[in-house]
Structure formats: structure tokens, C-alpha cells
Scaffold this active site. Sequence first.
Site, mmCIF file in Angstrom:
data_model
loop_
_atom_site.group_PDB
_atom_site.id
_atom_site.type_symbol
_atom_site.label_atom_id
_atom_site.label_comp_id
_atom_site.label_asym_id
_atom_site.label_seq_id
_atom_site.Cartn_x
_atom_site.Cartn_y
_atom_site.Cartn_z
ATOM 1 N N SER A 104 -4.941 -3.238 -1.366
ATOM 2 C CA SER A 104 -3.845 -2.418 -0.845
ATOM 3 C C SER A 104 -3.504 -1.294 -1.807
ATOM 4 O O SER A 104 -3.328 -0.131 -1.396
ATOM 5 C CB SER A 104 -2.609 -3.291 -0.596
ATOM 6 N N ALA A 160 0.832 -1.208 0.000
ATOM 7 C CA ALA A 160 0.000 0.000 0.000
ATOM 8 C C ALA A 160 0.866 1.257 0.000
ATOM 9 O O ALA A 160 0.621 2.200 -0.759
ATOM 10 C CB ALA A 160 -0.944 -0.004 1.200
ATOM 11 N N TYR A 192 -17.307 -10.577 -1.664
ATOM 12 C CA TYR A 192 -16.530 -11.404 -2.581
ATOM 13 C C TYR A 192 -17.400 -11.932 -3.723
ATOM 14 O O TYR A 192 -16.970 -11.974 -4.885
ATOM 15 C CB TYR A 192 -15.896 -12.578 -1.839
ATOM 16 N N GLU A 196 -3.035 -14.441 -5.295
ATOM 17 C CA GLU A 196 -3.769 -14.838 -6.499
ATOM 18 C C GLU A 196 -4.278 -13.571 -7.189
ATOM 19 O O GLU A 196 -4.960 -12.758 -6.572
ATOM 20 C CB GLU A 196 -4.937 -15.750 -6.113
ATOM 21 N N VAL A 252 7.508 2.835 14.217
ATOM 22 C CA VAL A 252 6.652 3.970 14.571
ATOM 23 C C VAL A 252 5.779 3.549 15.751
ATOM 24 O O VAL A 252 5.080 2.528 15.683
ATOM 25 C CB VAL A 252 5.799 4.419 13.373
#
Length: 601
Positions: free
Chosen positions: A509, A33, A200, A82, A249
Amino acid sequence: MYYSSGNYEAFARPRKPEGIDGKSAWFVGGGLASMASAVFMIRDGQMRGDRITILERLELPGGALDGIRKPDKGFVIRGGREMEDHMECLWDLFRSIPSLEVDGSVLDEFYWLNKDDPNYSLCRVTHNQGMDAETHNTFGLSETAQKEMVRVFLAKREDMENKRIDEVFGREFLESNFWLYWRTMFAFEEWHSALELKLYLHRFVHHIGGLPDLSALKFTKYNQYESLVLPMQKWLVDQGVRFQFGTEVTDIDFDFQGENKQATRIHWIRDGEQGGVDLSRDDLVLTTIGSLTENSDDGDHHTPARLNTGPAPAWDLWRRIAAKHPSFGHPDVFGGDIPRSKWESATVTTIGPDIPRHIGRICKRDPFSGKVVTGGIVTAKDSSWLLSWTVNRQPHFKQQSPDEIVVWLYGLFVDTPGDYVKKPLQECTGEEITAEWLFHLGVPEADIPELAAHGAQTVPVMMPYVTSFFMPRQKGDRPAVVPEGAVNFAFIGQFAETTRDTIFTTEYSVRTGMEAAYQLLGVDRGVPEVFNSTYDLRFLLKATSRLRDGEEVEIPGPKFVGNSIIRKLDHTQIGQLLTDFGLVPGLGDVVQRARGEDAIS
């Protein structure tokens, strides 16, 4: 920010946003991401790369997109990704990243690889120690199970919130081939979110037909780290982006003034010392919250992986952030029940020709061919661990020896004793996991101990949070990518909320990273809309036919009513579609037969 479809806008280069030269960006987490969002900031936002810093606790980038050879252990991949045609943001990203393998982009490399060597499975399910279960690629959904699927498909999102899958589906569905294919491909458990299953279904309705033989899927040439992460990291470094590794962090400060929310400081620990950076409105911070691979623990061939339930830095950071404002999400909905979110995988590297012969017998292909091998996972249906395994194109690592095969396997039921090794998966060494797998491959039991000990090197990995994003949830449990009123920060990754896609995908992401970059920089270009198969009658009819295993639909009620409906459909576009997708027989013949039946009656 807005969404768009089609190539009119997709190929246009955005104008340079106002004020971009005075902005900088800090990314918390070095996974997909963050890296994708940094690419979009440079490519589409025209931010200088040396204005971007990526903070990562580990010593390498990629997050869950991993693949590495560990000294004294062997090759390790915690999971595989996938992919499919319609990951619009993912391919938008990788069309701009030069390949390390071919003269072209990573997308070019991926496209031609899968064009020339398409993926499909010749044996999806086994039982009785390596025998083909002969499911004949059927779903085996009863009428009751089909009705339950339609009910979930048509339900409003809020109707599925906080519901488990086994609360909306009965045993007939949960004992079907469909659920076996589905749960092992996506790692769903019966106690997971009915909402995620619904999402989904909508997202991948165009791939329902490819679920049994996995022909819907596409894979990279090598492991995801070498094929995706390394070329992207090289591009970013070439643009001047700084990767600050070994940096944990620990907190982010915020200032709340009226409706505005501003991040004001990042706190971190590096080399044992506390540090940080103050943030102005022009200093953007994009934080990956949560982590499916947090606290992963490797065993080895002679040592079990450990279930690490101790402090989890990524989750603890989100907990500190979430405590500062109600719109920042509820991390414990996802990361607060490890027994419900854990499972274990293992990477097997074969030594010698004996195990590959058994692999080839099941997948009906030569594992050393360099082409598709299993074509996705093979599930041992009667495994007490619900064991699934896969062999991608070999070599899976560039460092592999020509006589090695790298296998990835995982079990959904880690607390249940095995069928050959009478121990739970999470208590097993790599050697014991190999022995259990060989048993389900159909290796003669007399040969298993020697092959498990000396025919492979196996690294087990326990992941406490690997399916945490599937936990039942409701609106607000995941924070918006850019919360309302946020002036210089965003949340990205699998636990940030974009209603446009489904989690546990590389696409999710990348999409959150793209949405964050476009909103914070004011990029005037549409974010690619999710492929609209759920609104396409052709895909819906095709999926309906496939879910019924090709069985035609009977029109309920008296026959004369059905005949009347059929005559009205004859010579119409809808009638032609129903015929084309096998939901009714050829309408012309049916109409003639219906007229004869009406005459007799």
C-alpha cells in the site's frame, strides 16, 4: 520515476518540483495508501498540506489498519499486519512520523520495541486439543515437492498467470508442514493464485528460515490503528490536510484526448446529498480501488456475523471506472467470487484468569508480561475450520483493563462444521466461536460452556473480500499505478499494479502511494528498491538448506563424476558457501575421502 538502492540517495532531500504550488490533490479512500501518499506529497513533493483532501466513506481513517472498542460489543480487530525489516517504503514513511509514545519517530519506537523484545514462537502448531504438534520447525518437503518449488521459483511470471496453486503443486506439497505454515500465515487457499505464491517466494526468500517459528516477523506495540494510523493522521492534520469523512465517492469522469487521459470530475454523496468537484490538469486524484474489508459485518457474543453480498461501494466504484477504459483493470477477476475470497475472524477479550492460564500453557509465556506472548499465530492443525489464533503484546489496546487479554483468531474454512460446535464458522455466535477455540486450546470439555459464556466477550467479523487479491490473475487485471497517458490521476492500494512487490502487506500500500506521488508530482528521488534477497546467492543457499530441513545435497550420477565436481569446488568461494550453509559437508574431508574412493576403484 525510478528505483534506487542504498543510502546515498535515500537520505537526500528532493528539490521542490516545478509548478507544485499550483497543484492540489484529492484522495479517494482514507486507508494506508492514501495517507502515506499524502505524507510523501508534503515531505518529498513539498506540497502544502492545505492543498490535500482525503475523502472517506467511513467516519475514521485507516482502512484495513483497524482497532476499535465498539459499544456493547467489545474490542474489534479485523486482522493483524505482520511486518519485517525490509519494508523499505514503509520505514521510509514512518521515519518522518513522530511517535505518540516515545521521543522520536514511529520507526524509532518500532525498532527499539522489537530490538528489546524480539518476536519468535515457542509453539507454532497444535493438535489433539492443545497438544504441541512437535513439528520441530521442519518443513517436511519431499523430493517431489522440492522440485515443484524450484520449478515455480524459476518459472517466468507469465507461466504462472491464471493458474491455481493446486494446479502447479501436488498432494505431497499440499500436505507438508511448509504449506501448513505458509497458508495459515498468509491466508492462502489451494485455489488461489500460483503467481502470487511465486512472487511471495521471491520477495521473502530471506525469511524462509523464520517461517516455522515466526522469528521473521515484527509487530507494533498496540493494535495497528493506535500504533500506525493515529500518529500519521495527527501529522497530516498538523500539516493542514483535510479529512472529509462520511463521503462516498460514486464515480470519476475522464476525458480521453489522443494518448492523454485526464480525470475531470469526482462525484460523491455526503449527508444524503450528491456533490462533487471539477478537476483541472493540476488537480490530482488518487483512488484506492477495491477493498479487502469491504462489506465487513460484525456479530457479537450472541449474534453471528452476517455475510454481506449486497452492493459494495468500493468495488462498484472500480467497476464504473474500469468500464471507461481497458487499462483501468478488471475488478471482477478479484471481487466476483465471494465464496473463494471470504473468511471470518474474531476478537476475543478474556474475562478473569482462567482462559489466560490455558493460553500461557500453550505459548509457554505469561500473557500479562507486556512482552511477546504467542509470537505470531498458533494453528490448530486438526481443526475443521483450520483455526489459527494469536496474542500480541498486552495491552493490545490502550483502553484495556489490566486483567484483560485480547486474542485474535481466524478460520480459513468457514463453511465446514466445527469439531466441538457442530456448525460452520460463519453461522456461529461469538460465544460458539469461543467454545470451539477453547476446545482446541485443550480446556476440559466440562469447563467449556461456562468459560465460553462468561469467561470472554467475542466479536466475530465476516469479510467477503478478504483474500480477493489472491485470486488467479494475469497481466492487465490490475491497472498500473499511473496508467499510460494519465496526466492527473493514479490508482493506489492492493489492487493497483507495481511489479516490484507483493500484495497483502502494508509495504505494498505504501509503495503504490509513493510511486503515485512521485510520478504525478515529478519528485526527483528514487523509490526504494525491493530488498534483493532473491538475487543474493547467500540467501538462496540458506533457503535451500532450510527447505531441505538441513539435509545435504547428493550429487547425482556416477560417484567418480561427483568426486571430480567436489575436488573442483574445494578451496573456492562457492565451495566455502556450500559448506557454510550445510548443503555439503566440509569439503576438505570429502576431497580426502573422494581421493581414497578413486584409488580403490
